[in-house]
Design an enzyme around this catalytic site. Structure first.
Site: not given
Ligand code: SDX
Length: 431
Positions: A307, A365
């Site tokens: 998140h 989720d």
């Molecule tokens: C919702 O914003 C909100 O409040 C949203 C929400 C709401 O109520 O409105 O809470 C609802 O959208 C919840 C999130 C649902 N999405 C997912 O579950 C999809 C999987 N999660 C991600 O793709 C990710 O964690 C996000 C999109 C939720 C957050 O993305 P960020 O903040 O841009 O973080 P990032 O992609 O930069 O990740 C940081 C690091 C990265 O690694 P590095 O590049 O630093 O090496 O963490 C890794 C990412 O690769 N990472 C993951 C991961 N989530 C982040 N690696 C593996 N699996 C994951 N799920």
């Protein structure tokens, strides 16, 4: 002592700049950079990792502690003691309703659940196999054509009527998106039912036999709606604010919010999480997928994990996990393989160094799809139900934005990295 000023100093003898530091009620302070453009400089923050787009009184999140408050009330208490209409009232009006206010609010919603009869043809203009979110984007956007008077967004009374129409009609639009997809006749709202029961009636009833919603499932759905109702400036809420900042019709703004929520990185993650669990299939394969999630060359991510704000357990995920237990127990599905797989996946991920170091926890989720699937709701409807719930938050945030003294059209700037000025070259002279 909290600072009240920030000084930007530069190398190469550039003059330093002083900027005010503003404090909220709780949460991080902000550096007010609005005057920065006067100095010929901008800030750079793709994805808005460290940018407050507005001031708001509605929802507070503490990502470090895993806290979520709607108008100051902890989500755990609201999920335990309220129903969704009460929470929608709180988000929009700022206070929990007293008995008289709640009665009037619920009665008004109840009397506006019907869609304009001509709207059923909007559904029929779409392919039967259209994703329910595509249907909802289309139908809610089309409501702007049925209610053109709401283009006057600066009239508080018209904003209040738009809020009632949206909150009242979204269950009907959402359920009819499912019925249309399933090739079943639309079920009309029943005014004798409460909000969650009415939605379940419109989703699951058929003209061929009586239908009564399971009260445990109706309460679980009501809790799911409460948990998803608002979440400060997430992608879809920011979309509603940006679209609304130009003075657009509120139905068009909510349609834009639905479009943004649909994405698998946002509200589409609940549907993607269940697809992921179905693909993993067995506890023995969890290791393989954890490995893939950590592999930078693999685009796979653990859906329902991570998140932007929560660097601790999403409080909604904990409540959703508990709701899972209750619903599965009530349905006699406590051995549901999908739930057992999710619990094991959560345990393994939370013990894995990669997830621990990157502070990736289950989000809202991760469990919501398991509960909705157990309730008989198809995967494709999970995000539609998220949109139904988030409509309350979108309306509250849109209302706050349009009535704010700070309201201005949203118009971000950029860091230009394109070509320098150059002159036109006739086609015959081009290489
Ligand atoms: C919702 O914003 C909100 O409040 C949203 C929400 C709401 O109520 O409105 O809470 C609802 O959208 C919840 C999130 C649902 N999405 C997912 O579950 C999809 C999987 N999660 C991600 O793709 C990710 O964690 C996000 C999109 C939720 C957050 O993305 P960020 O903040 O841009 O973080 P990032 O992609 O930069 O990740 C940081 C690091 C990265 O690694 P590095 O590049 O630093 O090496 O963490 C890794 C990412 O690769 N990472 C993951 C991961 N989530 C982040 N690696 C593996 N699996 C994951 N799920």
């Amino acid at each position: 002592m909290k600072p009240t000023k920030a000084t930007l100093t530069f190398d190469k003898g550039a003059k330093s700049i002083e900027l005010p530091v503003l404090s909220g009620t709780i949460g991080p302070d902000v550096i007010d950079i609005r005057t920065l453009a006067n100095h010929g400089m901008l800030t750079y923050d793709p994805g808005f990792l460290a940018t407050a787009s507005c001031s708001s009184n509605i929802t507070f999140i503490d990502g470090e502690k895993g806290l979520l408050y709607y108008r100051g009330y902890p989500i755990e208490q609201l999920a335990e003691h309220c129903d969704f209409p009460e929470v929608a009232y709180l988000l929009i009006n700022g206070e929990l309703p007293n008995a008289e206010q709640k009665k009037h609010f619920v009665e008004t919603l109840t009397r506006h659940t019907m869609l304009h009869d001509q709207m059923s043809s909007i559904f029929r203009g779409l392919r039967r196999d259209a994703h329910p979110m595509a249907v909802m984007v289309s139908v809610v956007g089309a409501m702007a054509a049925f209610y053109p008077e709401h283009a006057d967004v600066f009239d508080p009374r018209l904003r209040e009527i738009a809020a009632f129409r949206l909150l009242a009609k979204m269950p009907t639009v959402t359920a009819w998106s499912y019925k249309y997809n399933a090739g079943q006749p639309f079920a009309y709202p029943q005014n004798r039912l409460n909000y969650a029961e009415n939605f379940m009636h419109m989703m699951f009833s058929s003209p061929c036999e009586p239908y009564t919603a399971n009260p445990v499932l109706a309460r679980a759905l009501d809790r799911i709606l409460i948990l998803h109702a608002d979440h400060e400036q997430n992608a879809s809420t920011s979309t509603v604010r940006v679209v609304g900042s130009s003075g657009a019709n509120p139905f068009a703004c909510i349609s834009a919010g639905i479009a943004s929520l649909w994405g698998p990185l946002h509200g589409g993650a609940n549907e993607a999480t269940l697809k992921m669990l179905e693909e993993i299939g067995d506890i023995s394969r969890i290791g393989e997928y954890i490995k893939r999630a950590k592999d930078k060359t693999d685009s796979f991510r653990l859906m329902g994990f991570g998140h932007r704000v929560y660097k601790n357990m999403d409080p909604r995920a904990a409540i959703m996990r508990q709701t899972c237990h209750q619903v599965l127990d009530d349905l006699g599905l406590h051995d549901d393989p999908m739930f057992k797989l999710a619990l094991k996946l959560e345990q393994i991920a939370l013990e894995d160094e990669y997830f621990v170091n990157k502070r990736l926890y289950p989000n809202v989720d991760f469990y919501s799809g398991i509960v909705m699937r157990a309730m008989g709701i198809p995967n494709s409807m999970f995000t539609a139900i998220f949109a139904l719930a988030r409509t309350a938050g979108w309306i509250a945030q849109w209302n706050e934005m349009i009535s704010s003294t700070e309201h201005r059209i949203a118009r971000p700037r950029q860091l230009y990295t394109g070509q320098q000025r150059r002159d036109y070259v006739p086609v015959e002279q081009r290489p």
